[in-house]
Design an enzyme around this catalytic site. Structure first.
Site, PDB file in Angstrom:
ATOM      1  N   GLY A 131      -3.765  -6.177  -2.692  1.00  0.00           N
ATOM      2  CA  GLY A 131      -2.686  -7.072  -1.946  1.00  0.00           C
ATOM      3  C   GLY A 131      -1.315  -6.881  -2.471  1.00  0.00           C
ATOM      4  O   GLY A 131      -0.337  -5.924  -1.983  1.00  0.00           O
ATOM      5  N   THR A 158      -3.145 -10.209  10.466  1.00  0.00           N
ATOM      6  CA  THR A 158      -2.448 -11.108  11.461  1.00  0.00           C
ATOM      7  C   THR A 158      -2.503 -10.430  12.775  1.00  0.00           C
ATOM      8  O   THR A 158      -2.067  -9.250  12.684  1.00  0.00           O
ATOM      9  CB  THR A 158      -1.217 -11.684  10.892  1.00  0.00           C
ATOM     10  OG1 THR A 158      -1.256 -12.237   9.697  1.00  0.00           O
ATOM     11  CG2 THR A 158      -0.726 -12.934  11.910  1.00  0.00           C
ATOM     12  N   GLY A 243      10.455  -7.406   7.585  1.00  0.00           N
ATOM     13  CA  GLY A 243       9.422  -8.320   7.899  1.00  0.00           C
ATOM     14  C   GLY A 243       9.707  -9.554   6.976  1.00  0.00           C
ATOM     15  O   GLY A 243       9.573 -10.644   7.489  1.00  0.00           O
ATOM     16  N   GLU A 364       3.459 -11.022   3.036  1.00  0.00           N
ATOM     17  CA  GLU A 364       4.726 -10.211   3.183  1.00  0.00           C
ATOM     18  C   GLU A 364       5.177 -10.229   1.849  1.00  0.00           C
ATOM     19  O   GLU A 364       6.536  -9.991   1.678  1.00  0.00           O
ATOM     20  CB  GLU A 364       5.592 -10.472   4.418  1.00  0.00           C
ATOM     21  CG  GLU A 364       4.990 -10.334   5.567  1.00  0.00           C
ATOM     22  CD  GLU A 364       5.918  -9.898   6.787  1.00  0.00           C
ATOM     23  OE1 GLU A 364       6.988  -9.350   6.604  1.00  0.00           O
ATOM     24  OE2 GLU A 364       5.429 -10.149   7.946  1.00  0.00           O
TER      25      GLU A 364
END
Ligand code: CAA
Length: 381
Positions: A131, A158, A243, A364
């Site tokens: 992650g 997502t 992002g 993000e």
């Protein structure tokens, strides 16, 4: 320094505000309760050009700028943070990198329908064991004669359950030093060998579906590679620079919703013979909420202006996301306090904002990762 919006930006903001109040806000509580994908709203966002705000019109976008994108994102997220992140992933994590790093063919065949909202995009970086430390991904792509074979899995994707295209990152090369080199690819979600797990059950942003995506012998022509072989990590990082502005804007929307409802409630609700807005305890909370929201908005717009100016904005995006997301958690926390027991129930939607705010500190790049990015920028050289 210029604080005025252009006429075009003001018009877009007003259009987004009207649309959010009229079409999204009335549906938001139910979408959340039922964890239902907002099919009709996504369709209308497409018609308004919200799924490709900063993409040039020649590639199906609205041809506006990142500031406009932030303004629209805030309004949509004020009404429904799930709709906000659906929009953000499509704009920031899919359209933006394909526009920046894609070939002309990729822009015509893939970017254009996605920016128009006829198709939907998603972004495949995170994996079950990778992650924050994104370079440690294990999904691989091996070139066998003229085809890439992708193996692995990506999770928390997502838009994954509904998307038509994924921008996926895979390890393609390992240097003698052991350093992994990554490459980005465009994969149709209906491709043989690609399958999806069940929807993730989440604490908030429930109407924005996410899932795990599995790749078993997914064969791809080299023409679907995005950017240079071995440069995929840079594609991912540059994409996240943009992002994070989108997620900061989502946090602004959630905060604005919580503040607006708190001000209205404080004027209505009476205690000890007067509206609670008369008490300093409430006034101080509202002052802090307004100040933090304003600071977050200025940081976010600064990062957006820098992106529009083509200036490196890695640190500024991280500052905006870090501050806007943590402020949103504090603001929604205070909003519950102001609403008392009613804030804890679903009646005013405050508990939804509180749950939705929390994810902005995680996806993000967690707040800890934003701090690492900011520190690296401050300490370099
Ligand atoms: N732009 C371009 N290149 C960049 C860059 C940037 N912003 N940041 C780093 N790079 C380049 C570096 O120059 C370096 O290049 P070389 O290999 O040529 O030297 C390379 O990338 C590696 O950089 P680092 O050594 O700094 O990388 P690192 O392993 O230390 O990791 C990190 C840095 C900031 C921690 C990064 O791993 C990171 O951002 N982690 C968080 C991941 C993340 O945000 N995931 C979000 C998933 S998507 C999502 O959440 C979507 C959703 O649900 C809505």
């Amino acid at each position: 320094m210029e604080f005025e919006l252009t006429e075009e930006q003001s018009m877009l903001q007003q259009a987004a505000r009207d649309f959010a109040d009229r079409e999204i806000a009335p549906a938001a509580a139910e979408l959340d309760k039922e964890a239902r994908w907002p099919t009709e709203i996504v369709k209308k966002m497409a018609e308004l050009g919200f799924l490709g705000v900063a993409v040039p019109t020649e590639y199906g976008g609205a041809g506006l700028d990142t500031v406009s994108y932030v303004l629209a994102m805030e309004e949509v997220s004020r009404a429904c943070a799930s709709c906000g992140v659906i929009m953000s992933v499509n704009n920031s994590l899919f359209c933006d990198p394909v526009l920046k790093f894609g070939t002309e063919e990729q822009k015509r065949k893939v970017l254009t329908p996605v920016a128009q909202g006829e198709k939907l995009g998603c972004f495949g970086l995170t994996e079950p064991m990778s992650g924050s430390d994104a370079q440690t991904m294990v999904t691989s792509a091996k070139l066998e004669s003229d085809r890439w074979i992708i193996e692995g899995s990506k999770n928390f994707i997502t838009n994954g359950p509904e998307a038509d295209w994924m921008l996926v990152f895979a390890v393609t090369d390992i240097e003698p030093s052991g350093k992994r080199r990554h490459t980005a690819f465009l994969v149709p979600m209906s491709h043989p060998g690609l399958s999806k797990g069940p929807h993730d059950e989440k604490m908030g942003i429930k109407a924005a579906h996410s899932c795990t995506v599995f790749f078993e012998g997914v064969e791809l022509e080299d023409k679907w590679r995005v950017g240079e072989r071995g440069q995929g990590f840079k594609v991912a990082m540059a994409t996240l620079d943009g992002g994070r502005i989108g997620i900061a804007a989502q946090a602004l929307g959630i905060s604005q919703a919580a503040l607006g409802k708190s001000v209205a409630y404080a004027k209505e609700r009476k205690a000890f013979g007067q509206p609670i807005a008369k008490f300093q305890a409430i006034q101080f909370m509202i002052s802090d909420m307004a100040t933090e929201l304003d600071a977050a908005r200025l940081l976010t717009l600064r990062a957006a202006c820098m992106k529009d100016a083509g200036v490196r904005h890695t640190v500024e995006s991280a500052c905006a996301k870090l501050y806007a997301s943590e402020a949103s958690s504090r603001i929604t926390h205070k909003a519950i306090q102001i609403h008392g027991g009613y804030g804890y129930t679903t009646e005013f939607g405050i508990e939804r904002h509180y749950r939705d705010a929390r994810i902005t500190e995680i996806y993000e790049g967690t707040s800890e990762i934003q701090r690492l990015v900011i520190a690296a920028g401050m300490l370099k050289g």
